[in-house]
Structures are given as structure tokens and as C-alpha cells.
Scaffold this motif. Sequence first.
Motif, PDB file in Angstrom:
ATOM      1  N   ARG A   1      -5.978  14.262  28.509  1.00 44.37           N
ATOM      2  CA  ARG A   1      -7.054  13.654  27.372  1.00 44.37           C
ATOM      3  C   ARG A   1      -8.296  14.531  27.336  1.00 44.37           C
ATOM      4  O   ARG A   1      -8.994  14.727  26.222  1.00 44.37           O
ATOM      5  N   GLN A   2      -8.740  15.088  28.714  1.00 48.12           N
ATOM      6  CA  GLN A   2     -10.246  16.152  28.516  1.00 48.12           C
ATOM      7  C   GLN A   2      -9.815  17.273  28.109  1.00 48.12           C
ATOM      8  O   GLN A   2     -10.727  18.116  27.705  1.00 48.12           O
ATOM      9  N   GLY A   3      -8.609  17.655  27.804  1.00 42.29           N
ATOM     10  CA  GLY A   3      -8.254  19.084  27.468  1.00 42.29           C
ATOM     11  C   GLY A   3      -8.050  20.137  28.787  1.00 42.29           C
ATOM     12  O   GLY A   3      -8.188  21.270  28.266  1.00 42.29           O
ATOM     13  N   TRP A   4      -8.030  19.494  29.773  1.00 41.06           N
ATOM     14  CA  TRP A   4      -7.949  20.273  30.983  1.00 41.06           C
ATOM     15  C   TRP A   4      -6.742  20.689  31.539  1.00 41.06           C
ATOM     16  O   TRP A   4      -6.552  21.266  32.806  1.00 41.06           O
ATOM     17  N   LEU A   5      -5.498  20.570  30.729  1.00 42.94           N
ATOM     18  CA  LEU A   5      -4.100  20.849  31.290  1.00 42.94           C
ATOM     19  C   LEU A   5      -3.673  21.889  30.063  1.00 42.94           C
ATOM     20  O   LEU A   5      -3.852  21.692  29.093  1.00 42.94           O
TER      21      LEU A   5
END
Lengths: 345, 383
Positions: free
Chosen positions: B57-61
Motif C-alpha cells: 500500500r505504501q508503493g514499496w514493492l
Amino acid sequence: MQDIVLDMGGKLFAEHAEAAFHAHPKDTTEGAASWMPGLWAQVGELGLPLALLSEEHGGFDLPAATAMGLVRLAAAHAVPLPLGETMIANWLLAHAGLPLAEGPATLALGPELDGDRLNGPAARVAYGRHAATVVLLAGDRLVRTDAGTVTEASHNVAGEPRDTLVFAGEVTSAPAPVNKQNFRLLGALLRAQGMAGALEAALSMTVDHANSREQFGRPLGKFQAIQQSLAVMATNVAAAGAAAVMATDLLSDALAGTGAFATAAMAAKIRTGEAAGIGASIAHQTHGAIGFSQEYRLHPLTRRLWAWRDEWGREAEWCETLGTEVCARGPDGFWPFLTSTGSAA
Amino acid sequence: MSDFLTFPAPPALPGQDDLRRDVRAFLAETLGPDFGATDQARSWNGHDPEFSRKLGRQGWLGMTWPTEYGGGNRSPLERYVVIEELLAAGAPVAAHWIADRQSGPLLLRFGSEAQRRDILPRIAAGECYFCIGMSEAGSGSDLAAAKTRARRDGDEWVLNGTKIWTTYAHHAHYMIVFCRTGHSEDRHGGTSQLLVDLSTPGITISPILDLAGEHHLNEVQFDNVRLPATALLGQEGQGWDQVMGELAFERSGPDRFLSSFALLNDLVRVLGTAPDQASARAVGRMAAHLMVLRHMSRSVAGKLAREENPTLQATIVKDLGALIEQEIPEIARTLVPVEPVPGPQNDFACALARTLMSAPSFSLRGGTREILRGIIARGLGLR
């Protein structure tokens, strides 16, 4: 421009490498490597002593890592030159607003400044007997002086001159652009770059030897035991080169004194010093008795490695300083400290 | 000097301080104050799907992947900032780790458009997990000796064989299987990579407990597993080259020198702010090694960002990194007179025990020390 300077330097050092090898004393107790005035004259003509300076000071506006590549190349060819010392001396003089060095220069600590005179000796000064200009840090002043008087002519295990000097005449000085720790770490950085260069050359020689020397009917390099140990040497050569680059990229921070240069330079001296011991050991082990002989050209490299790791602070000293700083920040500060170090952190 | 021994600094990365601050704030809030040294010492073996979804959800994958596949279209150096912060905090990243690190990039390169559209967004959301299908009972370091075989039967592949040492197969949705699909004189030839949905009938996943009694590893059997023709990734017969490319992703990151960082950090806590000389020296030496390894590893990330091939540099980082990871528990026990105690408590004794018992794997997984050094020796021109 960057490549041109390194190409010129590398070519010059290569041309003089054979003569430099023969300038080594036959016996380490006999004295120091012979000075090569012709080589220094050409270094000066090419402007290499000014390699760290901006164009305004007569330099080439090179990135520090490129300029310091000259120190690495000189080490790889084992030429007897205080080139790194002279480059740093000029860099300090320029930033202090003092006149640049005349001829070969060197760096020293020890004497105290009393008016415009220096009191006390400076010990183990690199190429002290050959230096036309000596740059010292005394308290918070950067001191520029002409050649000192040699009271003890000594040398390191590589046969490089390491002399005790005293200074009788009047000196000039200015507020120092670096503190004492950073002054010492500039010396440490020179040795880190030198060790990186000597390690690269030692690895190259050792790989060549392993590929050409045959035993049991095949080249040494075909034996897995040799391959594995040369891989270990290569990883240490790589780490040493990376460590030296990491610190050199932060050279200008030595003037600001934020601590970024100091931390990186300590790490570089620690890591290159460790690599020097490992690399010299594997180089000799692989060369066997051949590499142990006077006439073979490995020892000018390995003897420099053994000398340089102990100059301007050995690993143990910088490990203690760095570790004390890490522990003082506590566990919550350790990772932020690591990520705040290094170029473009 | 050989170019592969040089590690220039990575290019400057504007905005990375903000990114780093965001990740640290997220980790402090998500992991909480009770997440201590022994939890952190699981390193990238801690498995927590809920945490992986939060990262998604943080955009970190899938940060570096194109946005059309759910990625963030960001640079490998930005991804580096995120993953090194996750690893330094000992965050439980295992669920998505393989998918984000190597399987996703492999699919991006060799997967069909349909596979990319179906799977990559789910990986980037932290919902879809992968495991590695390389080792077999008779094929460890000698990967080319793999016997698992797929044969074509009409529109399908039929897969038979057994993979082993498969981390978190029991929680993964897919495995990318390296197997034989043809016959070749060259032992690297006739191999391919297949995308296997682990819910397909005929697959049996059995646990293998590690020496600490924990279940991370598995044996995965394939008994006439029928796969669609589209399971083939890349080209038939190119499996060897593809798997070597995959290993380059596997060997390049900070996961190769930070596995013991939790213990080292706890050692700093135990030693206190005014350590004795021997302790200060040991900590300073480790700090120096980590700084240099980090420089080297970030240099590799910079090369990836420039689309260079840093396979050999990555191999060097992994070999040096594993040495430091394995030395840290030895240094810790030298400086602190505490016996290692297995258990969940977040204290030095338990963190030491966990790190000690994990340490042998550091120079095995992702290529043994001997294999890595063989690759380096070849780079030197010795083989």
C-alpha cells in the motif's frame, strides 16, 4: 581531460618502473630507495603536483577521485615519488591562501609554532630529505616552510625515506583549513589510495604468474585451491579500491569538517590496511619461492603494503576511534550513522 | 586492472532523504516498540503477509517496475533505500521477498503479457508470493545436474521431479521451476524455466526443519503436474542463461551483508556508550566493513540503474558480505560473556542464539562461497 591526465601519469610511471625497481636498495638496512630526479622533473612538467587544484590555482579542475588515481597509479608502478604528499600539500596551501610548493613537498606533524619559528622535530617525514617545501599543521595554523635539516635519515620497510627533520628558519603560516584529525586522515587517505594501487598491481602479477607457471603438468591457475585463494585476494583488492574511492569522493568535506570525510577516511584506512595484509600474503603464497627473491618485482609492492598500513594511523587506532564514536551514539544511532556516511549517502 | 573490481559511487539521488525518513517513520509505527533484537534477528526470514500488504500500500514493492504492471517506475537506487531500511530494522519481509527481488523482474523480462498483467500487480500489492525452484537433492551447487523434467503433451507441459530447500514454499503461490525440457550434449542446454501455480494438482509440499527446529525450508514434489503451454518463461532451451540472470538479482543487494545487523546493533547496546578498547576496536572494524560493503552494494545498484551487467561485482559483494555476517556472532560472543539461549525473548542471549544458528546458511544460500569464488576466478581469467 580526466583520462588524459591518468594516461599521461600512467605512461610516465610505467616508463620509469624498471629504473625504479633497480633504485631499490639491495639490503633493507642499507638505506632508502634512490631518488630519481629526472622522474620528478617530468612529474612537475606535466603539472601532476597540481592535480587536485582548481584551474584558478593552476590545476585541472579534476574530480578528486580522478586526481587521486595518479597516487594509485604511482603506487602500482612502485615509483619513488612523494606525489600524493605534494598534491595534498598544494591543495592545503591553496585553501589556506599560502604560496604553492616549489618542487617536491611533504606533510609533517610535531613541531610547535612560536611566532614565525618552529620548535621541535618532525619524525618519520615521507621523503623529508628530498622535499623542497614542507607543510605542517601546528595548532590551528597551517605552516609552510622550506626544506628542513635532516637529523635522522631513516626509511620504512619498503625503503622509502622516512626522516626526522628540524626547521631553523622563518616560516609562513595561515589559519589551517583542516583540523588535526583530518590532517592525519589526509595522510591516511594517501596511504589508502597507495595500498589500493599496490594491491591491484600485486593481483595482476599474481594472476599472470598463476597462468604461466606450470606444476604437475598444468598452470597453477588451473588448480581449484589456487583459484579460490586468488578469488579471496580479488575480493580484498576490490574492497580496498572501493574504500579508497568512497573516502576520496568526500575530500572537499575535510575542509568543512562535518565529519563525513573523517568517518569515510577512517573506514578506508581500516579496510585497505586489512586488505593489504591479506593480499600480500596470498600474492607471496601463490608466487612461492620465486616471489621471495630480491630480483623478482613483487617485493616493492608487498613491502609498500606492509609499510603503508602502519603509516598515518594503523587499523587498530582508527578502529578504536571509529568504534568509540559508534558506541557513543548508542544502538538507535548506529544505522543512521552508517547511512549518513559515504558519497551521495 | 579488471573492470569488474571497480566500484564507482552511485549517482546522487535527489529526494532520498525524504524517502528514507518516510520508511523509518512507517517502520517505527508498524513494527512498534516491542519489536526487539531477537525478532529483528530473523532478518529476511520473518514472514508476515499483513506487513507485506502494508508495504504494498505504501508503493514499496515492485518499485522499479512500469506503472502499467502495478509498479512505481522508480529507480533501483530508490528501491535500494527502501530495502536497506527494511533490512536494518529486521522487518518481516519474507512473504514477498523472493517475488519482489527476483521473480517479478524475471516475469517482467520473460513472462507473457497476460502473466505480467495478472501477476505483477498482485506482487506489488504484497498479495502474491513466490519461491525459488532451483536446488534438487542431487543438484545443489551443481545446478546443471537438475533432473526435474517437463515434457510436452499436446497443449500442456507435464512436470515430474522434486525441488528441495525451498524457502516458504508452504506459503507461496508460485514457483519458477528450473528443469529439463529437451535433450542436449551440452549439460546447460535443453533446460527451461516454467511458471508453476502451486495450487495445481499433483504438487506435494513437505516441511524440512532447520537446525534450530524452525520450518522455513521444504521439499516440493511434482507428480505428473499438468501445466498450460504458457507456463514456459522465455525461450525453451534458454533456462540456463535465464537462471544465471536471475541469480544476479539474488546476489546484489544489502540482504547479503545485513543478515546479522540486528545482533551487531544489540551488541552496541550491551557494550554501552563508553566501551573498553577491545570492544571499541571490534565495533569500529565492523562499522568500517559495513560502510565499504554498503558503498560497493550501492555501486552495484547504480550499475543496475544504468542497465549495466554487474554480475561479477554482485558476486564479490555477496562473498565479502557473508564473511562479515558470519563474523558478527563470533565477535559478539568474544566481547560479551553471555551464553546463547534459544528462545523468543528480545535480549542479547536469544538474539545471539538465533544469529548463531542462522549463520551457516549465509554462505550457502544464493550460491555457496566456493561457487562464488569460482565465478570470481573465472572473471580473473583463471578458468
